[in-house]
Design an enzyme around this catalytic site. Structure first.
Site, PDB file in Angstrom:
ATOM      1  N   ASP A 133      -3.023  40.822  28.722  1.00  0.00           N
ATOM      2  CA  ASP A 133      -3.275  39.610  27.941  1.00  0.00           C
ATOM      3  C   ASP A 133      -3.795  39.873  26.534  1.00  0.00           C
ATOM      4  O   ASP A 133      -3.921  38.956  25.755  1.00  0.00           O
ATOM      5  CB  ASP A 133      -4.288  38.713  28.669  1.00  0.00           C
ATOM      6  N   ASP A 184      -9.092  42.081  33.374  1.00  0.00           N
ATOM      7  CA  ASP A 184      -9.706  40.842  32.852  1.00  0.00           C
ATOM      8  C   ASP A 184      -8.685  40.011  32.087  1.00  0.00           C
ATOM      9  O   ASP A 184      -8.002  40.509  31.201  1.00  0.00           O
ATOM     10  CB  ASP A 184     -10.854  41.191  31.909  1.00  0.00           C
ATOM     11  N   ALA A 187      -5.328   7.339  -9.714  1.00  0.00           N
ATOM     12  CA  ALA A 187      -5.179   8.379 -10.735  1.00  0.00           C
ATOM     13  C   ALA A 187      -3.700   8.708 -10.931  1.00  0.00           C
ATOM     14  O   ALA A 187      -3.214   8.845 -12.061  1.00  0.00           O
ATOM     15  CB  ALA A 187      -5.940   9.631 -10.314  1.00  0.00           C
ATOM     16  N   LYS A 188      -2.971   8.813  -9.826  1.00  0.00           N
ATOM     17  CA  LYS A 188      -1.550   9.172  -9.918  1.00  0.00           C
ATOM     18  C   LYS A 188      -0.725   8.015 -10.478  1.00  0.00           C
ATOM     19  O   LYS A 188       0.242   8.219 -11.207  1.00  0.00           O
ATOM     20  CB  LYS A 188      -1.038   9.609  -8.551  1.00  0.00           C
ATOM     21  N   HIS A 242      -6.352  10.367   5.916  1.00  0.00           N
ATOM     22  CA  HIS A 242      -6.245   9.921   4.524  1.00  0.00           C
ATOM     23  C   HIS A 242      -7.541  10.079   3.749  1.00  0.00           C
ATOM     24  O   HIS A 242      -7.553   9.962   2.534  1.00  0.00           O
ATOM     25  CB  HIS A 242      -5.793   8.460   4.482  1.00  0.00           C
ATOM     26  N   ASP A 249     -13.330  11.055  -2.543  1.00  0.00           N
ATOM     27  CA  ASP A 249     -12.108  10.304  -2.296  1.00  0.00           C
ATOM     28  C   ASP A 249     -11.105  11.259  -1.679  1.00  0.00           C
ATOM     29  O   ASP A 249     -10.948  12.377  -2.178  1.00  0.00           O
ATOM     30  CB  ASP A 249     -11.574   9.755  -3.624  1.00  0.00           C
ATOM     31  N   GLY A 272       0.820  -1.221   0.000  1.00  0.00           N
ATOM     32  CA  GLY A 272       0.000   0.000   0.000  1.00  0.00           C
ATOM     33  C   GLY A 272       0.850   1.265   0.000  1.00  0.00           C
ATOM     34  O   GLY A 272       2.039   1.238   0.320  1.00  0.00           O
ATOM     35  N   GLY A 273       0.214   2.368  -0.373  1.00  0.00           N
ATOM     36  CA  GLY A 273       0.906   3.646  -0.486  1.00  0.00           C
ATOM     37  C   GLY A 273       1.535   4.097   0.820  1.00  0.00           C
ATOM     38  O   GLY A 273       2.699   4.494   0.857  1.00  0.00           O
ATOM     39  N   ARG A 330     -10.837  -0.285  -5.154  1.00  0.00           N
ATOM     40  CA  ARG A 330     -11.343  -1.194  -4.141  1.00  0.00           C
ATOM     41  C   ARG A 330     -12.839  -1.236  -4.370  1.00  0.00           C
ATOM     42  O   ARG A 330     -13.440  -0.213  -4.727  1.00  0.00           O
ATOM     43  CB  ARG A 330     -11.060  -0.641  -2.738  1.00  0.00           C
TER      44      ARG A 330
HETATM   45  P1  ADQ Z   1      -8.115   3.876  -0.915  1.00  0.00           P
HETATM   46  O1  ADQ Z   1      -9.546   4.156  -0.696  1.00  0.00           O
HETATM   47  O2  ADQ Z   1      -7.725   2.481  -0.760  1.00  0.00           O
HETATM   48  O3  ADQ Z   1      -7.188   4.781   0.010  1.00  0.00           O
HETATM   49  P2  ADQ Z   1      -6.598   4.742  -3.354  1.00  0.00           P
HETATM   50  O4  ADQ Z   1      -5.921   5.982  -2.985  1.00  0.00           O
HETATM   51  O5  ADQ Z   1      -7.088   4.760  -4.742  1.00  0.00           O
HETATM   52  O6  ADQ Z   1      -7.851   4.417  -2.434  1.00  0.00           O
HETATM   53  O7  ADQ Z   1      -5.593   3.555  -3.192  1.00  0.00           O
HETATM   54  C1  ADQ Z   1      -5.913   2.267  -3.643  1.00  0.00           C
HETATM   55  C2  ADQ Z   1      -4.639   1.440  -3.821  1.00  0.00           C
HETATM   56  O8  ADQ Z   1      -5.018   0.081  -4.041  1.00  0.00           O
HETATM   57  C3  ADQ Z   1      -3.833   1.885  -5.023  1.00  0.00           C
HETATM   58  O9  ADQ Z   1      -2.477   1.896  -4.686  1.00  0.00           O
HETATM   59  C4  ADQ Z   1      -4.133   0.829  -6.075  1.00  0.00           C
HETATM   60  O10 ADQ Z   1      -3.058   0.539  -6.933  1.00  0.00           O
HETATM   61  C5  ADQ Z   1      -4.454  -0.389  -5.253  1.00  0.00           C
HETATM   62  N1  ADQ Z   1      -5.443  -1.216  -5.959  1.00  0.00           N
HETATM   63  C6  ADQ Z   1      -6.693  -0.890  -6.287  1.00  0.00           C
HETATM   64  N2  ADQ Z   1      -7.292  -1.879  -6.942  1.00  0.00           N
HETATM   65  C7  ADQ Z   1      -6.399  -2.867  -7.038  1.00  0.00           C
HETATM   66  C8  ADQ Z   1      -6.421  -4.183  -7.588  1.00  0.00           C
HETATM   67  N3  ADQ Z   1      -7.499  -4.699  -8.172  1.00  0.00           N
HETATM   68  N4  ADQ Z   1      -5.328  -4.922  -7.475  1.00  0.00           N
HETATM   69  C9  ADQ Z   1      -4.236  -4.438  -6.871  1.00  0.00           C
HETATM   70  N5  ADQ Z   1      -4.160  -3.237  -6.329  1.00  0.00           N
HETATM   71  C10 ADQ Z   1      -5.221  -2.452  -6.415  1.00  0.00           C
HETATM   72  C11 ADQ Z   1      -7.394   5.765   1.051  1.00  0.00           C
HETATM   73  C12 ADQ Z   1      -8.278   6.930   0.670  1.00  0.00           C
HETATM   74  C13 ADQ Z   1      -7.729   7.594  -0.577  1.00  0.00           C
HETATM   75  C14 ADQ Z   1      -6.291   8.032  -0.361  1.00  0.00           C
HETATM   76  C15 ADQ Z   1      -5.468   6.883   0.189  1.00  0.00           C
HETATM   77  C16 ADQ Z   1      -4.077   7.344   0.594  1.00  0.00           C
HETATM   78  O11 ADQ Z   1      -9.602   6.516   0.464  1.00  0.00           O
HETATM   79  O12 ADQ Z   1      -8.513   8.723  -0.930  1.00  0.00           O
HETATM   80  O13 ADQ Z   1      -5.739   8.436  -1.605  1.00  0.00           O
HETATM   81  O14 ADQ Z   1      -6.087   6.300   1.312  1.00  0.00           O
HETATM   82  O15 ADQ Z   1      -4.143   8.397   1.511  1.00  0.00           O
END
Ligand code: ADQ
Length: 725
Positions: free
Chosen positions: A679, A497, A379-380, A166, A373, A30-31, A274
């Site tokens: 103050d 005061d 997107a990135k 997040h 979101d 995960g990110g 997801r």
């Molecule tokens: P998420 O709601 O999980 O995160 P997102 O930021 O899009 O949403 O991250 C999803 C991650 O899951 C991405 O890295 C993507 O590559 C991966 N992923 C999605 N579908 C996949 C699949 N079928 N197989 C493998 N990998 C998959 C929450 C918040 C977001 C915010 C992030 C980070 O809801 O808005 O951007 O945290 O702060």
């Protein structure tokens, strides 16, 4: 040597599996995990989190897991099945998640699991506090742990605590729905720094604070007693180089080739999410259906590949969503499919990073259309993978990412017609236009990656909390005590005061208590000491409260003085020309009538318009208008218009607590040392006018020009008592 970083998040950066009876820990991809791993390792800190449900494991296996986690500097917070259900499924995902994403109709009628949420947050705070060493930085993540900063502050008053959200922070009107809104805000305010993905979320948070708890944030911070809590924008990025490198690998090339061949000339649309109702998958499918129905030629020309990772299967609304998506896809494929192809290729599964990048590269149009979101990393990831500068991103206005990726085709994800139209636009963009947009977005995504995000947050947390005041802290007043002891003629200027008594709602509540009277008398009886009470209050009130004491009284910020030992008031300023008062009063009353909650307060030589009870934004807007109107109407009058805390005041030019200094220096015996206490803003005027060598003491938080600072009115009283002893 960097500070140690203690990270806390619901999930850990590793996942636990059993392969052939052996426990295997593998890194999560995960990110957040990627972004923080570097810091975790570099700072030799610890990571506190829930390792997942391990109840299926035997006791020895669980011990093995704990040992392996410990070797990686990970501290598990084990949760019972019931805790997982109540804290995670029901409260975090069943209540907080929909409300923070504006989907309030998904709130269950009754959510009785708050207690469990609070308790698990306490477990987290306990584990973190056990690990804490002085000097550590603590970084807490996301909506599952909203109370942890506050709980930690109770356990570790001096710790440096950061929090990052997040997901979106919703508009104040939506946040207010939560029955636990106060507890949640208080929980968050335990932090020193609260980070959000976008500036809008900061504004929403500020509005919620103001609406729910009456706390008024200033610019990028809010004060909790004398502790500043900073609010910051930290748009999260991705591991951009990893995506770029993978995108140019031979393996991925081969897969892209295959995906394209399989599409047989059709343009490829792609969705990767997801399986979550916030991601807008159903509306995206409906938009596709519109296209296929309205223009039959699309049936041969496009294909949607939708990848949806199963998510939160235990929560009923996710099971419903899964059925809804299955149904829509069945209907669309059934209606618009042919003997050789269907319009939607659906993968209800997780795919590998390589497959993901291959899909990104193969897609002509990427559909990222969440209803809300926090950021959206998909997107990135798409942008970073398009090293060929091709492909079009269709992006929901309601994703945090839209605030950064302006070159995307932006869409209202609630509007299926708009979505269909934007997909068409995206398909029609020419290659040059596609390349131009993608290049610009790619530069941004590459530069603002997840490592930069983590670095910037940690640096901001490390930085001093920005106590911009120049006043030295309480202990430094010891030097002042020595100077006071030896002063030939000492003049003490005491604001009333907020300095000697707490700020009160009504005048009766601000009356001096017996201890204060004794204290002031004691000070006045010190040899060679003159005490001045310098207040903004009107004469009658000061007389009623303090006339019996051997002190000089100053009313209305120095306009009136009643010297020690005398009973008559004198003016310290010429106030014989007050013709402007009538005009000011008329204008202020007119504005008060139009502004519910606002009122006019008149003193002998000044007049004020208060709006602290008015609706926040409206009160401020009306005050701005009134200021302009006053300046116009009174342009010829010898006055100053001042802005105070939720008030506008008109007073004679030159009035203010600075007047006192001229008076003091022209009366015998002239002081050899002046120590002034205050103050608020009016006291700053007094400090500014003090002769060199004087001491100024600011009471409370906030910026000041004073040389010293005391915490609050009780600290002022303690310090003053020490001067008598
Ligand atoms: P998420 O709601 O999980 O995160 P997102 O930021 O899009 O949403 O991250 C999803 C991650 O899951 C991405 O890295 C993507 O590559 C991966 N992923 C999605 N579908 C996949 C699949 N079928 N197989 C493998 N990998 C998959 C929450 C918040 C977001 C915010 C992030 C980070 O809801 O808005 O951007 O945290 O702060």
């Amino acid at each position: 040597m960097p500070n140690r970083l203690v990270i806390a998040s619901n999930r850990l950066p590793v996942s636990t599996e059993i392969a052939d009876g052996e426990i295997v820990l593998s890194p999560a991809s995960g990110g957040v995990a990627t972004g923080l791993r570097a810091w975790h390792e570099r700072s030799s800190g610890v990571w506190v989190g829930w390792p997942g449900t391990l109840t299926r494991l035997s006791k020895t296996q669980r011990q093995q897991v704990d040992a392996q986690l410990a070797a990686r500097h990970i501290v598990p917070v084990h949760l019972t099945r019931r805790e997982v259900r109540e804290y995670y499924d029901e409260f975090s995902n069943g209540v907080l998640w929909p409300v923070f994403h504006y989907l309030i109709d998904r709130l269950p009628l009754e959510a009785a699991t708050w207690e469990s949420y609070r308790r698990v947050n306490e477990h987290f705070a306990d584990r973190i506090a056990e690990q804490y060493q002085p000097g550590d930085l603590i970084w807490v993540h996301d909506y599952q742990l909203l109370l942890v900063p506050g709980l930690l502050r109770q356990r570790l008053p001096d710790a440096r605590i950061g929090f990052f959200l997040h997901i979106p922070f919703p508009a104040g009107e939506v946040f207010r729905i939560l029955p636990w809104r106060r507890d949640i805000l208080e929980g968050l305010l335990g932090a020193d720094l609260i980070g959000f993905h976008t500036y809008s979320y900061v504004q929403h948070f500020a509005a919620a604070l103001s609406d729910v708890s009456g706390t008024e944030p200033e610019d990028d911070r809010v004060w909790v007693d004398d502790r500043p809590v900073r609010l910051g924008v930290f748009p999260m990025g991705i591991d951009a180089t990893a995506f770029r490198d993978l995108a140019s690998s031979a393996d991925v090339d081969a897969q892209v080739e295959m995906i394209r061949r399989e599409a047989r000339g059709r343009r490829i649309l792609l969705g990767v999410d997801r399986l979550d109702y916030t991601k807008g998958i159903s509306r995206r499918l409906l938009a596709l259906e519109h296209l296929l129905r309205d223009d039959p030629s699309f049936r041969e020309r496009i294909r949607l590949i939708q990848v949806a990772v199963p998510s939160r299967d235990a929560v009923p609304s996710y099971q419903e969503l899964s059925r809804e998506v299955d149904g829509l896809i069945g209907r669309i494929n059934g209606t618009y499919g042919t003997a050789t192809a269907v319009p939607i290729h659906y993968l209800h599964q997780s795919v590998t990073r390589e497959q993901l990048v291959a899909l990104y590269r193969a897609a002509d149009v990427m559909l990222v259309t969440p209803l809300r979101d926090g950021m959206n990393l998909v997107a990135k990831e798409y942008v970073a993978s398009r090293t060929d500068d091709d492909g079009v991103l269709v992006l929901s206005e309601f994703a945090g990412a839209a605030e950064e990726l302006h070159e995307a085709v932006l869409v209202n994800a609630y509007d299926t017609r708009d979505l269909a139209a934007k997909i068409r636009n995206a398909l029609d963009l020419g290659p040059d236009e596609r390349a131009r947009r993608m290049r610009t977005m790619r530069r941004r995504v590459m530069a603002h990656d997840v490592h930069r995000w983590a670095d910037e947050f940690v640096r901001a947390l490390e930085r001093d909390t920005g106590y911009e005041a120049r006043a030295t802290p309480e202990e430094a007043l010891k030097d002042v005590t020595a100077r006071v002891r030896t002063a030939d003629v000492l003049d003490l200027l005491l604001d009333y005061d907020g300095t000697l008594v707490p700020i009160a709602r009504t005048p009766e509540q601000a009356a001096p208590d017996a201890a204060l009277r004794r204290l002031v008398t004691g000070l006045a009886e010190r040899p060679r000491t003159h005490v001045h009470i310098v207040s903004g209050r009107p004469r009658p009130l000061l007389e009623e409260w303090l006339a019996a004491l051997p002190v000089t009284l100053w009313a209305e910020h120095g306009i009136w003085v009643r010297p020690e030992g005398e009973t008559a008031w004198q003016t310290a300023l010429d106030i014989s020309h007050l013709q402007w008062l009538d005009r000011a009063r008329a204008l202020m009353e007119e504005f008060a009538a139009d502004t519910p909650g606002a009122f006019v307060e008149e003193k002998s030589a000044s007049i004020a318009w208060h709006y602290r009870e008015a609706t926040r934004a409206f009160g401020a807007a009306q005050a701005r208008k009134l200021r302009v109107a006053l300046a116009k109407t009174l342009s010829d009058a010898p006055i100053d218009v001042l802005e105070g805390k939720k008030l506008l005041e008109v007073r004679p030019r030159g009035a203010g607590k600075s007047i006192i200094m001229q008076w003091l220096l022209s009366h015998e015996p002239a002081p050899t040392l002046i120590v002034a206490f205050g103050d608020d803003r009016t006291d700053e005027e007094m400090f500014a006018a003090l002769p060199p060598g004087s001491v100024s003491v600011h009471i409370g938080r906030g910026a000041t020009m004073a040389t010293h600072r005391l915490r609050d009115w009780t600290a002022t009283r303690n310090f003053l008592s020490s001067l008598i002893a």
